[in-house]
Design an enzyme around this catalytic site. Structure first.
Site, short mmCIF file in Angstrom:
data_model
loop_
_atom_site.label_atom_id
_atom_site.label_comp_id
_atom_site.label_asym_id
_atom_site.label_seq_id
_atom_site.Cartn_x
_atom_site.Cartn_y
_atom_site.Cartn_z
N ILE A 58 0.80 -1.67 0.51
CA ILE A 58 0.06 -0.09 -0.43
C ILE A 58 1.06 0.69 -0.13
CG2 ILE A 58 -1.74 1.21 0.78
CD1 ILE A 58 -2.89 -1.04 2.52
N PRO A 59 1.83 1.56 -1.54
CA PRO A 59 2.11 2.65 -0.88
C PRO A 59 1.43 3.98 -1.22
CG PRO A 59 1.88 1.75 -3.52
CD PRO A 59 1.40 0.88 -2.62
N HIS A 60 1.64 5.11 -0.18
CA HIS A 60 1.38 6.16 -0.05
C HIS A 60 1.85 7.18 0.19
CE1 HIS A 60 2.21 3.58 4.07
NE2 HIS A 60 2.74 5.05 3.80
N ALA A 61 1.29 8.59 0.07
CA ALA A 61 1.76 9.63 0.58
C ALA A 61 1.26 11.19 0.56
CB ALA A 61 2.52 10.62 -0.85
#
Length: 215
Positions: A131-134
Site C-alpha cells: 500500500i504505497p502512500h503519500a
C-alpha cells in the site's frame, strides 16, 4: 467582507481541515451552510462566529472519525493491470494512473514522493499486498488507485517473503492525517480476506475489480 460567500475549498483552507471534513460537517448540519442548487456555500461571517463559539467552549475542530467508503475515493479509470516486474517501474506506472484524479495537481511530485517513501521503508504488508502512500499539500482530497500485477513483483522486501501482486496506492492532502490513517487501516483489514484477494487477482477488467472493492 462580512457577507463574503465561501466554497467548501475555501472553508477547508480557512479551518485547516480537509474538504471532505467540511462536506461531512455540512451534510450533518454541524457547520452553518446552505446549498445553491446542489453546491454547498458558506457565509464567512457565520463561519467565523461558529469557530469563535467552538474555541470559547473548548470544542475541537479536528476531523470526526470518517466512515471509509471505497466508492468515494476510487474510480475504475484508476484501476490498472501492471506487467512491470520491478518495484520502481510498477510504482511509477500506478502513480501515473493515480495522477489522473483531479485531486492530484502535480503528477511528478506525487511520483517522487511515492518513490521517496518507498526508499525509507517498504510499504508491503504481507500476503502479496503493498500500500504505497503519500501526503502532499498539492493534493486536495484523499484518492486511491489500484494495480493488479500480472507478474508478481519480487523486489518489495516483504515481511513474509511473498512477492507483491496487489498494489493499492493512496494520495492524501497534508492535513488529512486522521482520515489517511483510517483509510490505510480499513484497506489493510479488508484485504486480509483470502477470497477477496484471490478474486481481485483473477479479475479480468477494471470494472470487476471496482465492484469487488466497493461491495
Amino acid at each position: 467582507m462580512d457577507e463574503e460567500i465561501l466554497t467548501i475549498e475555501e472553508v477547508a483552507k480557512y479551518l485547516r481541515v480537509s474538504e471532505r471534513t467540511v462536506y461531512d460537517w455540512a451534510q450533518k448540519g454541524e457547520i452553518p451552510a446552505g446549498k445553491i442548487g446542489t453546491v454547498w456555500r458558506f457565509k464567512k461571517s457565520e463561519i467565523e462566529k461558529w469557530v469563535n463559539e467552538r474555541l470559547s467552549s473548548g470544542s475541537r475542530l479536528s476531523s470526526p472519525k470518517m466512515n471509509v467508503q471505497i466508492k468515494n475515493i476510487l474510480s475504475p479509470d484508476r484501476i490498472i493491470f501492471i506487467n512491470q516486474t520491478s518495484k520502481h517501474d510498477a510504482l511509477v506506472e500506478l502513480a501515473s494512473a493515480l495522477s489522473k484524479a483531479p485531486q492530484v495537481k502535480f503528477a511528478k511530485e506525487l511520483e517522487e514522493e511515492i518513490l521517496k517513501r518507498e526508499e525509507l521503508m517498504s510499504t508491503a504488508i504481507g500476503r502479496g499486498i503493498a500500500i504505497p502512500h503519500a501526503r502532499l499539500s498539492s493534493v486536495t482530497d484523499l484518492v486511491m488507485a489500484v494495480g493488479i500485477c500480472k507478474k508478481p513483483v519480487q523486489d518489495f522486501q516483504t515481511i513474509d517473503d511473498q512477492p507483491v501482486s496487489l498494489l493499492i496506492m493512496i494520495a492524501a492532502a497534508y492535513n488529512q492525517h486522521s482520515y489517511y490513517l483510517q483509510t490505510l487501516s480499513h484497506l489493510s483489514s479488508k484485504l486480509k480476506d483470502n477470497q477477496l484477494r484471490d478474486s481481485l487477482l483473477a479479475a479480468s477488467s477494471a470494472d470487476e475489480v471496482y465492484k469487488l472493492l466497493t461491495a
